[in-house]
Design a protein around this motif. Structure first.
Motif, PDB file in Angstrom:
ATOM      1  N   SER A  72      -1.806 -34.595  11.613  1.00 12.37           N
ATOM      2  CA  SER A  72      -1.994 -34.667  13.178  1.00 12.37           C
ATOM      3  C   SER A  72      -0.742 -35.002  13.836  1.00 12.37           C
ATOM      4  N   TYR A  73      -0.366 -34.828  14.881  1.00  6.78           N
ATOM      5  CA  TYR A  73       0.865 -35.224  15.763  1.00  6.78           C
ATOM      6  C   TYR A  73       1.165 -36.787  15.563  1.00  6.78           C
ATOM      7  N   GLY A  74       0.203 -37.553  15.929  1.00  4.25           N
ATOM      8  CA  GLY A  74       0.118 -39.268  15.562  1.00  4.25           C
ATOM      9  C   GLY A  74       0.779 -39.469  14.106  1.00  4.25           C
ATOM     10  N   GLN A  75      -0.026 -38.638  13.078  1.00  2.00           N
ATOM     11  CA  GLN A  75       0.355 -39.253  12.010  1.00  2.00           C
ATOM     12  C   GLN A  75       1.903 -38.718  11.450  1.00  2.00           C
ATOM     13  N   GLY A  76       2.366 -37.611  12.362  1.00  2.00           N
ATOM     14  CA  GLY A  76       3.774 -37.068  11.938  1.00  2.00           C
ATOM     15  C   GLY A  76       4.538 -37.977  12.743  1.00  2.00           C
ATOM     16  N   LEU A  77       4.203 -38.462  14.068  1.00  2.00           N
ATOM     17  CA  LEU A  77       5.052 -39.507  14.479  1.00  2.00           C
ATOM     18  C   LEU A  77       5.246 -40.769  13.950  1.00  2.00           C
ATOM     19  N   GLY A  78       4.162 -41.328  13.506  1.00  2.00           N
ATOM     20  CA  GLY A  78       4.013 -42.470  12.598  1.00  2.00           C
ATOM     21  C   GLY A  78       5.112 -42.316  11.334  1.00  2.00           C
ATOM     22  N   ILE A  79       4.706 -41.219  10.721  1.00  2.00           N
ATOM     23  CA  ILE A  79       5.731 -40.999   9.282  1.00  2.00           C
ATOM     24  C   ILE A  79       7.231 -40.985   9.878  1.00  2.00           C
ATOM     25  N   GLY A  80       7.624 -40.432  10.887  1.00  2.76           N
ATOM     26  CA  GLY A  80       9.070 -40.278  11.370  1.00  2.76           C
ATOM     27  C   GLY A  80       9.573 -41.546  11.716  1.00  2.76           C
ATOM     28  N   VAL A  81       8.818 -42.397  12.516  1.00  5.87           N
ATOM     29  CA  VAL A  81       9.179 -43.724  13.064  1.00  5.87           C
ATOM     30  C   VAL A  81       9.471 -44.577  11.726  1.00  5.87           C
ATOM     31  N   LEU A  82       8.734 -44.702  10.698  1.00  8.48           N
ATOM     32  CA  LEU A  82       8.930 -45.262   9.586  1.00  8.48           C
ATOM     33  C   LEU A  82      10.077 -44.911   8.707  1.00  8.48           C
TER      34      LEU A  82
END
Length: 176
Positions: A72-82
């Motif tokens: 999902s977009y949120g999962q991708g966002l979380g991974i990228g921020v980490l």
């Protein structure tokens, strides 16, 4: 016959793995720049952004591979921020150690280069130049420099992930 299924990859696992990997690649790249005296080369410094972008893309790819191709977009966002945060933290700590213990004269050289560029521009008084150099010294060294470096890593991870996650996301079908 026994069937083996692999557990889905979590966003934290993908972010940690690729954040650490990206951080180590960034440290090696930074060390090469510092060892060759190219730390002021802004063209080569852009490669650091490419390293971060590649780390985020590879983390998304690994996450999707472990989750039936979906993210999902949120999962991708979380991974990228980490990924960005870990990359920024490792790079900042490395720079601190390098500037403090390996080459303590580097900060003075960098400030001298900044002063020379500002003087060459010719549009500031000596007092303004000293004020800018002093502020740069304050915010690039010590605890403040470490905090700014770590925060910048998370912020860059967020900015790049806003775009990359929009491209790499693949939503799971709602009805199957």
């Amino acid at each position: 016959m026994e069937t083996t299924t692999t557990a889905p990859v979590t966003t934290t696992a993908a972010g940690l793995r690729y954040g650490l990997l990206t951080g180590f690649v960034s440290i090696i790249f930074t060390f090469i720049l510092l060892a060759t005296g190219q730390e002021g080369n802004s063209g080569l410094a852009l490669i650091a952004f490419i390293i971060l972008i590649a780390g985020i893309v590879f983390a998304h790819k690994a996450f999707k591979a472990g989750n039936a191709g979906y993210m999902s977009y949120g999962q991708g966002l979380g991974i990228g921020v980490l990924v960005g945060g870990l990359n920024g933290t490792l790079s900042t700590v490395f720079n601190y150690v390098y500037r403090t213990f390996i080459d303590p004269d580097m900060v003075a050289r960098t400030m001298d280069q900044m002063r020379a560029k500002l003087e060459q521009a010719g549009n500031m008084s000596e007092a303004q130049i000293e004020q800018i150099v002093g502020a740069s010294m304050k915010y690039s060294t010590g605890a403040i420099g470490l905090a700014i470096g770590v925060a910048s890593g998370f912020l860059l991870g967020l900015v790049f992930s806003l775009i990359i996650a929009a491209i790499t996301k693949k939503a799971e079908p709602e009805f199957e």
